[in-house]
Design an enzyme around this catalytic site. Structure first.
Site, mmCIF file in Angstrom:
data_model
loop_
_atom_site.group_PDB
_atom_site.id
_atom_site.type_symbol
_atom_site.label_atom_id
_atom_site.label_comp_id
_atom_site.label_asym_id
_atom_site.label_seq_id
_atom_site.Cartn_x
_atom_site.Cartn_y
_atom_site.Cartn_z
ATOM 1 N N HIS A 30 -0.426 -17.982 15.910
ATOM 2 C CA HIS A 30 0.863 -17.720 16.575
ATOM 3 C C HIS A 30 0.976 -18.533 17.875
ATOM 4 O O HIS A 30 2.024 -19.119 18.162
ATOM 5 C CB HIS A 30 0.992 -16.235 16.955
ATOM 6 C CG HIS A 30 1.099 -15.278 15.813
ATOM 7 N ND1 HIS A 30 0.273 -14.186 15.675
ATOM 8 C CD2 HIS A 30 1.953 -15.234 14.753
ATOM 9 C CE1 HIS A 30 0.614 -13.502 14.592
ATOM 10 N NE2 HIS A 30 1.623 -14.122 14.012
ATOM 11 N N LYS A 72 6.938 0.769 8.805
ATOM 12 C CA LYS A 72 5.540 0.324 8.796
ATOM 13 C C LYS A 72 4.767 1.037 9.887
ATOM 14 O O LYS A 72 5.304 1.330 10.958
ATOM 15 C CB LYS A 72 5.481 -1.181 9.062
ATOM 16 C CG LYS A 72 5.629 -2.032 7.825
ATOM 17 C CD LYS A 72 5.183 -3.450 8.131
ATOM 18 C CE LYS A 72 5.506 -4.407 6.999
ATOM 19 N NZ LYS A 72 5.317 -5.796 7.432
ATOM 20 N N ARG A 106 2.126 -21.460 6.788
ATOM 21 C CA ARG A 106 0.696 -21.744 6.619
ATOM 22 C C ARG A 106 0.449 -22.473 5.314
ATOM 23 O O ARG A 106 -0.152 -23.521 5.271
ATOM 24 C CB ARG A 106 -0.104 -20.433 6.625
ATOM 25 C CG ARG A 106 -0.284 -19.865 7.996
ATOM 26 C CD ARG A 106 -0.683 -18.430 7.940
ATOM 27 N NE ARG A 106 0.437 -17.627 7.473
ATOM 28 C CZ ARG A 106 0.572 -16.347 7.693
ATOM 29 N NH1 ARG A 106 -0.360 -15.686 8.324
ATOM 30 N NH2 ARG A 106 1.629 -15.692 7.276
ATOM 31 N N SER A 113 -2.730 -12.036 10.905
ATOM 32 C CA SER A 113 -3.082 -10.810 11.639
ATOM 33 C C SER A 113 -3.762 -9.817 10.699
ATOM 34 O O SER A 113 -4.731 -9.148 11.064
ATOM 35 C CB SER A 113 -1.822 -10.160 12.221
ATOM 36 O OG SER A 113 -1.143 -11.051 13.053
HETATM 37 P P1 ADP Z 1 5.784 -11.356 9.888
HETATM 38 O O1 ADP Z 1 5.456 -9.933 9.557
HETATM 39 O O2 ADP Z 1 7.214 -11.578 10.285
HETATM 40 O O3 ADP Z 1 5.296 -12.393 8.912
HETATM 41 P P2 ADP Z 1 3.654 -12.274 11.610
HETATM 42 O O4 ADP Z 1 3.333 -11.809 12.981
HETATM 43 O O5 ADP Z 1 2.626 -12.086 10.570
HETATM 44 O O6 ADP Z 1 5.015 -11.577 11.269
HETATM 45 O O7 ADP Z 1 4.038 -13.821 11.654
HETATM 46 C C1 ADP Z 1 5.115 -14.300 12.428
HETATM 47 C C2 ADP Z 1 5.396 -15.735 12.039
HETATM 48 O O8 ADP Z 1 4.267 -16.543 12.379
HETATM 49 C C3 ADP Z 1 5.628 -15.963 10.545
HETATM 50 O O9 ADP Z 1 6.568 -17.009 10.402
HETATM 51 C C4 ADP Z 1 4.285 -16.403 10.043
HETATM 52 O O10 ADP Z 1 4.400 -17.209 8.882
HETATM 53 C C5 ADP Z 1 3.793 -17.223 11.232
HETATM 54 N N1 ADP Z 1 2.342 -17.301 11.298
HETATM 55 C C6 ADP Z 1 1.453 -16.294 11.353
HETATM 56 N N2 ADP Z 1 0.191 -16.756 11.410
HETATM 57 C C7 ADP Z 1 0.285 -18.118 11.380
HETATM 58 C C8 ADP Z 1 -0.664 -19.193 11.374
HETATM 59 N N3 ADP Z 1 -1.983 -18.952 11.395
HETATM 60 N N4 ADP Z 1 -0.197 -20.454 11.320
HETATM 61 C C9 ADP Z 1 1.131 -20.694 11.254
HETATM 62 N N5 ADP Z 1 2.077 -19.735 11.252
HETATM 63 C C10 ADP Z 1 1.668 -18.464 11.316
#
Ligand code: ADP
Length: 170
Positions: free
Chosen positions: A17, A41, A94, A132
């Site tokens: 992030h 959630k 990703r 995460s």
């Molecule tokens: P959500 O539940 O909306 O997917 P996240 O917190 O998991 O929320 O992710 C927020 C955004 O960041 C999403 O677009 C996700 O694809 C991106 N993201 C999460 N981890 C990574 C990573 N390691 N590399 C690139 N983008 C990421």
């Protein structure tokens, strides 16, 4: 003034992030990191905790001239983006597996609000496997997560789940 919203769960924020935020900073003057409050959630960290963690870790990263703000929102993302007068939504990609869902969301958001563009960004390949969910799972099983999340996130996970058994390679 180019303002973007970077929405997500950030439960917790990872180095993936942070990499996306830093890259977004090259394109926008302001990025609002917006935690989606999803009543359906049960998160690991509360919204307030996630806000505190984000504010804490964002102090330590290089943001150039860009302003990074932390907020939370409930409901429709495009409505929130309009309220905040944002021009773009930033999302991270990703792998190809992220693409299908992200494309669907982006096209729906475009239909709802044609003036807001979705910008997809790729984190550094060293972070492309981090999520995460996986960080929490590995940590819960006693695996080493250093380098995957900022040190303060690791400390908070330790405080919450102190029974770490296995110390793998860093
Ligand atoms: P959500 O539940 O909306 O997917 P996240 O917190 O998991 O929320 O992710 C927020 C955004 O960041 C999403 O677009 C996700 O694809 C991106 N993201 C999460 N981890 C990574 C990573 N390691 N590399 C690139 N983008 C990421």
């Amino acid at each position: 003034m180019r303002r973007a919203i970077y929405p997500g769960s950030f439960d917790p924020v990872t180095n993936g992030h942070l990499d996306i935020i830093q890259r977004g900073c090259k394109l926008f003057d302001e990025i609002i990191v917006a935690i989606l409050v999803n009543p359906e959630k049960t998160p690991f960290f509360s919204v307030e905790e996630r806000k505190d963690i984000l504010a804490e870790v964002l102090k330590d990263i290089e943001q150039g001239g860009c302003k990074v703000v932390v907020d939370s929102f409930e409901g429709l993302l495009v409505q929130y983006a309009a309220e905040r007068e944002a021009h773009a939504i930033v999302r991270g990609i990703r792998a190809i597996s992220d693409y299908e869902y992200e494309l669907q969301m982006a096209l729906m958001n475009r239909r709802l609000s044609p003036n807001i563009e979705t910008v997809f960004m790729m984190a550094h390949e060293a972070y492309s496997f981090i999520s995460s969910r996986l960080v929490k799972e590995v940590f819960g099983l006693g695996g080493n997560i250093s380098g995957l999340v900022p040190p303060s996130v690791e400390a908070r996970l330790h405080a919450r789940l102190p029974n770490q058994k296995f110390k793998g390679a860093s």
